[in-house]
Structures are given as structure tokens and as C-alpha cells.
Design an enzyme around this catalytic site. Sequence first.
Site, PDB file in Angstrom:
ATOM      1  N   HIS A 154       0.692  -1.475  -0.200  1.00 57.21           N
ATOM      2  CA  HIS A 154       0.095  -0.564   0.401  1.00 57.21           C
ATOM      3  C   HIS A 154       1.308   1.019   0.036  1.00 57.21           C
ATOM      4  O   HIS A 154      -0.516   2.427   0.222  1.00 57.21           O
ATOM      5  CB  HIS A 154      -0.705   0.212   1.385  1.00 57.21           C
ATOM      6  CG  HIS A 154      -0.313   0.092   2.475  1.00 57.21           C
ATOM      7  ND1 HIS A 154       0.086  -0.476   2.989  1.00 57.21           N
ATOM      8  CD2 HIS A 154      -0.208   1.219   3.170  1.00 57.21           C
ATOM      9  CE1 HIS A 154       0.715  -0.123   4.290  1.00 57.21           C
ATOM     10  NE2 HIS A 154       1.067   1.655   4.340  1.00 57.21           N
TER      11      HIS A 154
HETATM   12  C1  UD1 Z   1      -1.937   5.539   5.924  1.00 64.33           C
HETATM   13  C2  UD1 Z   1      -1.034   6.270   6.925  1.00 64.33           C
HETATM   14  C3  UD1 Z   1       0.499   4.853   6.888  1.00 64.33           C
HETATM   15  C4  UD1 Z   1       0.111   3.268   7.065  1.00 64.33           C
HETATM   16  C5  UD1 Z   1      -1.520   3.279   6.246  1.00 64.33           C
HETATM   17  C6  UD1 Z   1      -2.546   1.545   6.854  1.00 64.33           C
HETATM   18  C7  UD1 Z   1      -0.483   8.523   6.440  1.00 64.33           C
HETATM   19  C8  UD1 Z   1       0.504   9.295   5.585  1.00 64.33           C
HETATM   20  N1  UD1 Z   1      -0.289   7.563   6.026  1.00 64.33           N
HETATM   21  O1  UD1 Z   1      -1.908   5.116   4.318  1.00 64.33           O
HETATM   22  O2  UD1 Z   1       1.802   5.250   7.081  1.00 64.33           O
HETATM   23  O3  UD1 Z   1       0.774   2.353   7.034  1.00 64.33           O
HETATM   24  O4  UD1 Z   1      -2.651   4.081   7.151  1.00 64.33           O
HETATM   25  O5  UD1 Z   1      -3.618   1.455   6.563  1.00 64.33           O
HETATM   26  O6  UD1 Z   1      -0.838   8.255   7.776  1.00 64.33           O
HETATM   27  N2  UD1 Z   1      -9.468   4.889   2.122  1.00 64.33           N
HETATM   28  C9  UD1 Z   1      -9.982   4.485   2.075  1.00 64.33           C
HETATM   29  N3  UD1 Z   1     -11.150   3.738   3.525  1.00 64.33           N
HETATM   30  C10 UD1 Z   1     -10.776   4.673   4.277  1.00 64.33           C
HETATM   31  C11 UD1 Z   1      -9.085   5.103   4.516  1.00 64.33           C
HETATM   32  C12 UD1 Z   1      -8.814   5.704   2.917  1.00 64.33           C
HETATM   33  O7  UD1 Z   1     -11.085   4.126   1.375  1.00 64.33           O
HETATM   34  O8  UD1 Z   1     -10.971   4.562   5.208  1.00 64.33           O
HETATM   35  C13 UD1 Z   1      -8.599   5.457   0.787  1.00 64.33           C
HETATM   36  C14 UD1 Z   1      -8.949   6.864  -0.152  1.00 64.33           C
HETATM   37  O9  UD1 Z   1      -9.006   6.719  -0.922  1.00 64.33           O
HETATM   38  C15 UD1 Z   1      -7.596   7.815   1.232  1.00 64.33           C
HETATM   39  C16 UD1 Z   1      -6.689   6.926   0.980  1.00 64.33           C
HETATM   40  O10 UD1 Z   1      -7.331   5.403   0.950  1.00 64.33           O
HETATM   41  O11 UD1 Z   1      -8.097   8.611   0.056  1.00 64.33           O
HETATM   42  C17 UD1 Z   1      -5.668   6.563   1.161  1.00 64.33           C
HETATM   43  O12 UD1 Z   1      -5.831   7.157   2.830  1.00 64.33           O
HETATM   44  P1  UD1 Z   1      -4.902   8.200   3.828  1.00 64.33           P
HETATM   45  O13 UD1 Z   1      -5.402   7.926   5.160  1.00 64.33           O
HETATM   46  O14 UD1 Z   1      -4.140   8.954   3.092  1.00 64.33           O
HETATM   47  O15 UD1 Z   1      -3.902   6.643   4.341  1.00 64.33           O
HETATM   48  P2  UD1 Z   1      -3.075   5.283   3.903  1.00 64.33           P
HETATM   49  O16 UD1 Z   1      -2.805   4.975   2.554  1.00 64.33           O
HETATM   50  O17 UD1 Z   1      -4.439   4.505   4.740  1.00 64.33           O
END
Ligand code: UD1
Length: 375
Positions: free
Chosen positions: A213
Amino acid sequence: MNHLHLACVVGARPNFMKMAPLLSALKKYPHVRPTLIHTGQHYDAALSDVFFQELDMQRPDVSLEVGSGKHGEQTARILERMEAVLETGPSGGGRYDRIVVVGDVNSTLAAALAAAKLQIPVAHVEAGLRSFDRTMPEETNRILTDAISDALLVSEQAGVDNLRREGRSDDQIFLVGNVMIDTLRKMLPLARERDVLSQLHLQPGAYGFVTLHRPSNVDEPATLSRLIAVLRSCAERLPLVFPVHPRTRSKLAAFGLATDTGGSGGLRLVEPLGYLDCLALTSQAKVIVTDSGGLQEESTALGVPCLTLRENTERPVTVEQGTSRLIGSNPERLEAGLGEVLAGRYPAGRCPELWDGKAAERIAAVLANEQSASR
Ligand code: UD1
């Protein structure tokens, strides 16, 4: 009795298994009053709710519901909403004596910053880890969070060394061990009762477990398609089960890449898993292939070989003592590592010191006694 009010913050999936044992260990101290604040960085049931249920964790007292966004947007939204919550103070009145943040996600930094600006002392659990790779958003979060924390709770010796090198004084650094491994040890018997292996037609020790991821691996079409090609080729030798993070799912769709599901062989894409199913699968896997920080540590604690799809790690003990090997996104090294695993030649590791299931007790003792410490 003088109460000690702690604002305990979670936001994203890897935070929950770190906070759960800590909240439980704090119950031993009746003067400590934790308020659980969920930023809502992760909001999908599969990335958030399921962990509260499975880890038997109290529901958040406060939810900020910030949702997804660009880094600046998300961090700013948390900062703004957290400031208001901290200013309001704990229910029943008074002021928070301390905020407790865990890990290295955007919620960690934003919450710590809101507190520091209000002169509320910050305790950082998992302090001191450094990948020395500033292209990782988490590295910025780690460095900045530590810089504004005054209680630095560290999971491995490298963290202590880094903090000392950065000039931090020893009376702020506490080597407490790995709190996430507390959860792993507690939950392993329950995880072993799950029937997820049979549901997926997998035999113990006869499959690999994959997660992917990190932006550096999934955001560029060329990198992601090369990795998927390598995984597909490895899956001809060993079935691979791959729970797909939402970020990765949307990139795979956008780039028109793998959509394999079902069947008992090959590369099997499944939905994100809850904690127990994930542990059931990782603990019985032949090999783990991942870019996750948490899984590098969990595989080390479980003694399962881990081929880590990164060039560097902020958790060097998992390579020096544990079962992780850094292979970047290099197909030959992945093939070679897998070959060693399948031939039974992959070196065994050992579990690092203080990854003993008691880290939360040590952290709680530090936090509970701090009222009398003059810092
Ligand atoms: C975040 C953390 C990362 C961690 C990971 C675990 C940061 C910078 N990154 O990354 O260190 O390893 O979590 O999962 O904080 N989304 C959903 N559902 C949700 C949340 C997010 O679909 O409940 C999707 C959205 O499209 C979003 C994308 O995932 O834009 C990324 O989510 P985000 O919280 O920005 O970062 P992660 O890649 O999850």
C-alpha cells in the site's frame, strides 16, 4: 484524588492495535482518566470498526470524522478539529494533562502539533524510528512528532540511538518494547480458531501472504505493474493471498491491473481483513511479502520469513534479528528469497528484547507516574 487526564489519539488502521493494550493497561491506575479520540482518518468499517470489535476496545469518546484528503488537507483538518477538542478539555471539566499519540500516520503528527501549540505535553509511542528516507510521508511525521514530544516511548534500541543522536536527553527516552506485539500475543489463540484458511481453501504453511500500500510502490503504474507481474509469477510456485488496501485497489483499477480473485492457486485478491483473520493468515503463512511497517514487526514476532518490498526500514531490528529481508521492488531478489523459503534455507530469526507482551504495562507506568515527574 488528583486525576491525570490523558487524550489518547487513534486515526488509522495501524493505530488501533497499539492503543488497545495501552488503554487496558491504564485501567490499573484509577487516577488516570483516558479520553479516546478518533480522528476518522480511516473510516471504512474494514479499516476501523472491525478493530474496535475484535480488540474489545472502548468506543471513541470523541470522533473528529476528518476523512480522506491530500496530506496537507487531512493534516490541517485534524489540527483544527483537535485544537477545539483539546481546548474544550475532558468531559467533567479541567484540562488535559497530556496527549498520547502512536505510530507515524498523519493523525499522529496533527494531533501532537495541536497539543504542543496549547502547551499540552505529548507522549509518542513508537518514537525514534527513522528510515532516513524523506520521500516517505511517515518519516516527516516521525521526525516532527518526536521533535514536539517530551515523553519518547521507544520500541527498539535503534530508536533510542536515533533520538540520542538528535540530541534528546535520556530522561525523555523510555525503551519500553513493542506494544503492537502485546496485541499479537494476546490475540494469537483466538486468531488460530478462525476458519479463514479453510474459507480460502488454504493449507497452513502452504501459501504466502501479501500486502502492498505504500505510495512509492502503488502510485506509479510502472512500479505497480512490475510488482504485480512478479507476484503473479511467484504465485505459480506458491499460492499468494493478497488483501487489498483501498488505496491499492483504486490504483489497480485506474491502471487496469490485476483483478484475480477466487480459486485455490495463483494470486488471490481479497478485501481488507480484520485483525483476527489477518493474524490467522500471517501466523500460518510460509512467507509474508509486504511493504507494511507493522507486518515486518509481526512476522519477526511470529518467526515467519518476510520479504519486505522496500529499500530501507525504520525498524532495523526486524532485519538484524528478525525474519525480514529488504528486497526493494527487485523481482530477482523476490524470486531468490522465495526460492530460499521454499527450499527451507531461509534463516530463522529471533524475537527482539522487550517484544514480550508487556510493553503496554511499561508505557502505562511511565504515563501514570508522570504527574509527579518534573519535566
Ligand atoms: C495510512 C498511513 C500509512 C499507514 C496506512 C495503513 C499516513 C501518511 N499514511 O496510509 O502510514 O501504513 O494508513 O493503512 O498517514 N481510504 C478508504 N477508506 C478509509 C480510508 C482511506 O477508502 O477508511 C482510501 C481513500 O481513497 C484515501 C486513501 O485510501 O484517499 C488513502 O488513505 P490515507 O489515510 O490518506 O492513507 P493510507 O494509504 O491509508
